[in-house]
Design an enzyme around this catalytic site. Sequence first.
Site, PDB file in Angstrom:
ATOM      1  N   LYS A 204       0.850  -1.200   0.000  1.00 22.12           N
ATOM      2  CA  LYS A 204       0.000   0.000   0.000  1.00 22.12           C
ATOM      3  C   LYS A 204       0.886   1.250   0.000  1.00 22.12           C
ATOM      4  CE  LYS A 204      -3.633   2.216   2.715  1.00 22.12           C
ATOM      5  NZ  LYS A 204      -4.557   2.091   3.839  1.00 22.12           N
ATOM      6  N   GLU A 210      10.543  -4.689   4.465  1.00 24.58           N
ATOM      7  CA  GLU A 210      10.619  -6.098   4.082  1.00 24.58           C
ATOM      8  C   GLU A 210      10.287  -6.274   2.602  1.00 24.58           C
ATOM      9  OE1 GLU A 210       9.076  -4.875   6.757  1.00 24.58           O
ATOM     10  OE2 GLU A 210       8.889  -6.356   8.370  1.00 24.58           O
ATOM     11  N   GLY A 265      -5.032  -2.056   4.899  1.00 22.78           N
ATOM     12  CA  GLY A 265      -4.257  -3.191   4.378  1.00 22.78           C
ATOM     13  C   GLY A 265      -4.940  -4.530   4.588  1.00 22.78           C
ATOM     14  N   ARG A 266      -5.395  -4.768   5.806  1.00 23.31           N
ATOM     15  CA  ARG A 266      -5.991  -6.082   6.120  1.00 23.31           C
ATOM     16  C   ARG A 266      -7.410  -6.238   5.565  1.00 23.31           C
ATOM     17  NH1 ARG A 266      -5.062  -2.793  10.103  1.00 23.31           N
ATOM     18  NH2 ARG A 266      -6.647  -2.127  11.591  1.00 23.31           N
ATOM     19  N   GLU A 351      -5.289  -7.146  14.792  1.00 21.88           N
ATOM     20  CA  GLU A 351      -4.769  -5.832  14.424  1.00 21.88           C
ATOM     21  C   GLU A 351      -5.888  -4.791  14.514  1.00 21.88           C
ATOM     22  OE1 GLU A 351      -1.775  -6.109  11.314  1.00 21.88           O
ATOM     23  OE2 GLU A 351      -2.485  -4.197  10.551  1.00 21.88           O
ATOM     24  N   HIS A 382      -5.433 -33.774  17.373  1.00 26.57           N
ATOM     25  CA  HIS A 382      -4.336 -34.609  17.864  1.00 26.57           C
ATOM     26  C   HIS A 382      -3.255 -33.751  18.499  1.00 26.57           C
ATOM     27  CE1 HIS A 382      -6.037 -38.130  15.803  1.00 26.57           C
ATOM     28  NE2 HIS A 382      -6.545 -37.179  15.039  1.00 26.57           N
ATOM     29  N   LYS A 514       7.434  -0.842  12.293  1.00 28.94           N
ATOM     30  CA  LYS A 514       8.104  -0.481  11.044  1.00 28.94           C
ATOM     31  C   LYS A 514       9.293   0.446  11.297  1.00 28.94           C
ATOM     32  CE  LYS A 514       4.278  -1.232   7.878  1.00 28.94           C
ATOM     33  NZ  LYS A 514       3.411  -0.760   6.826  1.00 28.94           N
TER      34      LYS A 514
HETATM   35  C1  G6Q Z   1      -2.649  -4.019   7.670  1.00 28.20           C
HETATM   36  C2  G6Q Z   1      -1.454  -3.470   8.241  1.00 28.20           C
HETATM   37  C3  G6Q Z   1      -0.161  -4.117   7.810  1.00 28.20           C
HETATM   38  C4  G6Q Z   1       0.244  -3.774   6.385  1.00 28.20           C
HETATM   39  C5  G6Q Z   1       1.666  -4.246   6.161  1.00 28.20           C
HETATM   40  C6  G6Q Z   1       2.147  -3.986   4.769  1.00 28.20           C
HETATM   41  O1  G6Q Z   1      -3.756  -3.585   7.857  1.00 28.20           O
HETATM   42  O2  G6Q Z   1      -1.402  -2.105   8.064  1.00 28.20           O
HETATM   43  O3  G6Q Z   1      -0.215  -5.501   7.949  1.00 28.20           O
HETATM   44  O4  G6Q Z   1      -0.612  -4.350   5.469  1.00 28.20           O
HETATM   45  O5  G6Q Z   1       2.507  -3.653   7.089  1.00 28.20           O
HETATM   46  O6  G6Q Z   1       2.082  -2.625   4.487  1.00 28.20           O
HETATM   47  P1  G6Q Z   1       2.217  -2.124   3.013  1.00 28.20           P
HETATM   48  O7  G6Q Z   1       1.109  -2.691   2.213  1.00 28.20           O
HETATM   49  O8  G6Q Z   1       2.185  -0.634   3.083  1.00 28.20           O
HETATM   50  O9  G6Q Z   1       3.548  -2.638   2.504  1.00 28.20           O
END
Ligand code: G6Q
Length: 552
Positions: A204, A210, A265-266, A351, A382, A514
């Site tokens: 996003k 990462e 994002g989620r 989250e 199990h 982050k």
């Molecule tokens: C989701 C969070 C988090 C995010 C990641 C990746 O709601 O904000 O999980 O999606 O940190 O972020 P970017 O999409 O900005 O790389």
Amino acid sequence: MRADVVEKLQAHYEKVADLHMRDLFEGDENRFTEFSCSLGDILLDYSKNRVTSETIALLLELAEESGVYEKRAEMFSGRRINSTEGRAVLHTALRNRSGRPVEVEGQAGDVMDGVDRVLAQMGTFCDAVHSGERRGYTDAEFTDIVSIGIGGSALGPLMVTEALKPYARAGLRIHFVSNVDATDIVETLKELDAESTLFVVVSKTFTTEETLANALSARAWFLERVGDVEAVEKHFVAVSVNEDAVTEFGIDAGNMFEFWDWVGGRYSIWGAVGLPIALYVGMDNFESLLAGAHDMDLHFQQAEPGENIPLLLGLLGVWYNNFFGMETHAVLPYDQYLRFLPDYLQQLDMESCGKSVTLAGEPVDGATGMIIWGGPGTDGQHAYFQLLHQGTRIVPADFIAAAESQNPLGEHHLKLLANFFAQTEALMLGKTREEAREELLVEVERGRLASQDVADLVGHKEFPGNRPSNSIFVRRLDPRTLGALLAMYEHKVFVQGCIWGINPYDQWGVELGKSLASRVFEELRDESTINSHDSSTNALVNHYKKLRRELD
Ligand code: G6Q
């Protein structure tokens, strides 16, 4: 939470807390009918919960008093309910199949124009890849898609592509790389051929360390094999809200799929972040996923409160969390294709609801988000089910299964479903001391147990029962049903957020993560001894530097 209704619920809790579901079922043959509801092919049986009619009535009063219905209208109509980030919350617009215009508060224009444009762009791109019109730099067709992203930009596509594997396009494999641990990308790329690999970089913000590190390494791996920078544009596309960062990274804006800051994002699989899904299962199936989510959106907005699946699930969560003091909630899909669903819901719920400050900036009174965990049945039986049956903690659980198997093979599916039905029954009923004693006496009669052992064993064979579960039973795990299930959980989270008075749409804890590592990262780059942290962190870092010198 609204003090007056909470008081009523607390008084009610004290009356019903010790009721056993075994007795509730015995006393009411209509219990299933009263405590179940459905949407299309999705049946929710919530009768195996520690509730009476009065509990549900009071919880519905809590929903009303907490303003759930008003906030629901605000969310769907584009109000900026994510107040700490000043954003609207419109993931529902990404799957709005009704033709209804949607506007963000204070911003002229129908967001559906952009939504439809990006969906069309995705469709054209997927068609081009599938038909072989869009190929790699040597004219080879794409055989492998590598999706690079993390968190909300990874868990959804990973979970959905696994869930919809039976719908995958022939000849296309998908891989996900998220961890900054190089093992993730190195192991993934080992099997791949640069000529036929398409990279989708999903971020996003396009600033996530990462993802950028993995995307750069993927690019370097690609260039090592290809040697021609011009070839990159044929093999790398991006999904982001940040066009400047995408172009700065070296991906042409024409190869970017856009989404918007009003999509968290989620909550983002429904738009461009779903590109890996659409590539893997085809745009038609992706659109069915959207249609299923839209079905659930309409249900959530229109169904009567007592029949409203996400509302009821959210209220049950509040009931166990805030009145029984239960701390965790298990997600137990009896479907191998849903094996990543617990991970996905863990992020979605934890989250969103892992907050301790209200929208007004005050500390919350009482607990908020539960710890979400789980895994596929029957494997869990199990492993951790022992604790579910006889541990000192009570874990409410969602059991999820489909009537139809995607892989009918002998009696596997009957065995799977037999376990699905039997587990919730056993958790609810338990086994009394008397029943346990009778079973042991049968063993004595058969000569398999000495009678003097009965007294020692009986306590261990007793099961308290009264352990709550929801059964979510669908006809078939197809794209439309999956879309509805995922939207169901999103709205469950929304309901809980309203009742707790928190903002489920920000994630300051993630933002903290982050930035945290950057200072230490700089300190790791040279050999000097550090002393800028607490004694533990200093010692750990210096120990690492010593080991690194020894290894060199
Ligand atoms: C989701 C969070 C988090 C995010 C990641 C990746 O709601 O904000 O999980 O999606 O940190 O972020 P970017 O999409 O900005 O790389």
